[in-house]
Design a protein around this motif. Structure first.
Motif, PDB file in Angstrom:
ATOM      1  N   VAL A  38      72.096 -85.600 -11.620  1.00  0.00           N
ATOM      2  CA  VAL A  38      71.756 -86.322 -12.850  1.00  0.00           C
ATOM      3  C   VAL A  38      72.695 -85.862 -13.961  1.00  0.00           C
ATOM      4  O   VAL A  38      73.347 -84.820 -13.850  1.00  0.00           O
ATOM      5  N   GLU A  41      72.260 -84.444 -19.839  1.00  0.00           N
ATOM      6  CA  GLU A  41      71.185 -84.802 -20.761  1.00  0.00           C
ATOM      7  C   GLU A  41      69.868 -85.006 -20.006  1.00  0.00           C
ATOM      8  O   GLU A  41      68.812 -84.523 -20.427  1.00  0.00           O
ATOM      9  N   GLU A  42      69.923 -85.725 -18.887  1.00  0.00           N
ATOM     10  CA  GLU A  42      68.708 -85.957 -18.105  1.00  0.00           C
ATOM     11  C   GLU A  42      68.198 -84.656 -17.506  1.00  0.00           C
ATOM     12  O   GLU A  42      66.988 -84.407 -17.462  1.00  0.00           O
ATOM     13  N   TYR A  43      69.107 -83.798 -17.055  1.00  0.00           N
ATOM     14  CA  TYR A  43      68.732 -82.499 -16.504  1.00  0.00           C
ATOM     15  C   TYR A  43      67.963 -81.677 -17.539  1.00  0.00           C
ATOM     16  O   TYR A  43      66.885 -81.147 -17.251  1.00  0.00           O
ATOM     17  N   GLN A  45      66.400 -82.767 -20.183  1.00  0.00           N
ATOM     18  CA  GLN A  45      65.140 -83.463 -20.473  1.00  0.00           C
ATOM     19  C   GLN A  45      64.104 -83.130 -19.402  1.00  0.00           C
ATOM     20  O   GLN A  45      62.940 -82.837 -19.710  1.00  0.00           O
ATOM     21  N   ARG A  46      64.495 -83.161 -18.142  1.00  0.00           N
ATOM     22  CA  ARG A  46      63.581 -82.833 -17.048  1.00  0.00           C
ATOM     23  C   ARG A  46      63.086 -81.392 -17.170  1.00  0.00           C
ATOM     24  O   ARG A  46      61.898 -81.118 -17.000  1.00  0.00           O
ATOM     25  N   LYS A  75      69.442 -86.453  -8.361  1.00  0.00           N
ATOM     26  CA  LYS A  75      69.022 -87.824  -8.652  1.00  0.00           C
ATOM     27  C   LYS A  75      67.873 -88.287  -7.759  1.00  0.00           C
ATOM     28  O   LYS A  75      66.989 -88.994  -8.216  1.00  0.00           O
ATOM     29  N   TRP A  86      58.573 -87.082 -14.508  1.00  0.00           N
ATOM     30  CA  TRP A  86      59.943 -87.582 -14.644  1.00  0.00           C
ATOM     31  C   TRP A  86      60.405 -88.131 -13.314  1.00  0.00           C
ATOM     32  O   TRP A  86      59.867 -87.916 -12.303  1.00  0.00           O
TER      33      TRP A  86
END
Length: 86
Positions: A38, A41-43, A45-46, A75, A86
């Motif tokens: 991922v 940013e997504e990492y 956030q998770r 992913k 998430w």
């Protein structure tokens, strides 16, 4: 064309020092192919969501037993809670 491979030493956690465990985990994450990982940013956030979860215990998910930092990097992985966070 040579495919990127991830290396697993198949060590037992009890045989490694804590620093070596973390080093191996972060090396594994770093060696994931960009297609499997991922975004940064997504990492983050998770991980923020996991930090607030009551199932988090010493970096591991109490629902599935994974290291959340490894699971959050991939992913194809999702939060194992029902419903998933998430």
């Amino acid at each position: 064309m040579e495919k990127n491979t991830r290396v697993c030493k198949k060590c037992l956690l009890r045989d490694m020092g804590e620093a070596e465990v973390f080093e191996n985990m972060y090396q594994y994450i770093a060696n994931l192919s960009p297609e499997d990982k991922v975004s940064d940013e997504e990492y983050e956030q998770r991980l923020m969501i996991c930090r607030q979860c009551s199932h988090l215990l010493s970096g591991m998910c109490g629902k599935c037993g994974c290291y959340v930092e490894m699971r959050a990097a991939m992913k194809v992985r999702h939060c194992p809670d029902v419903p998933g966070r998430w």
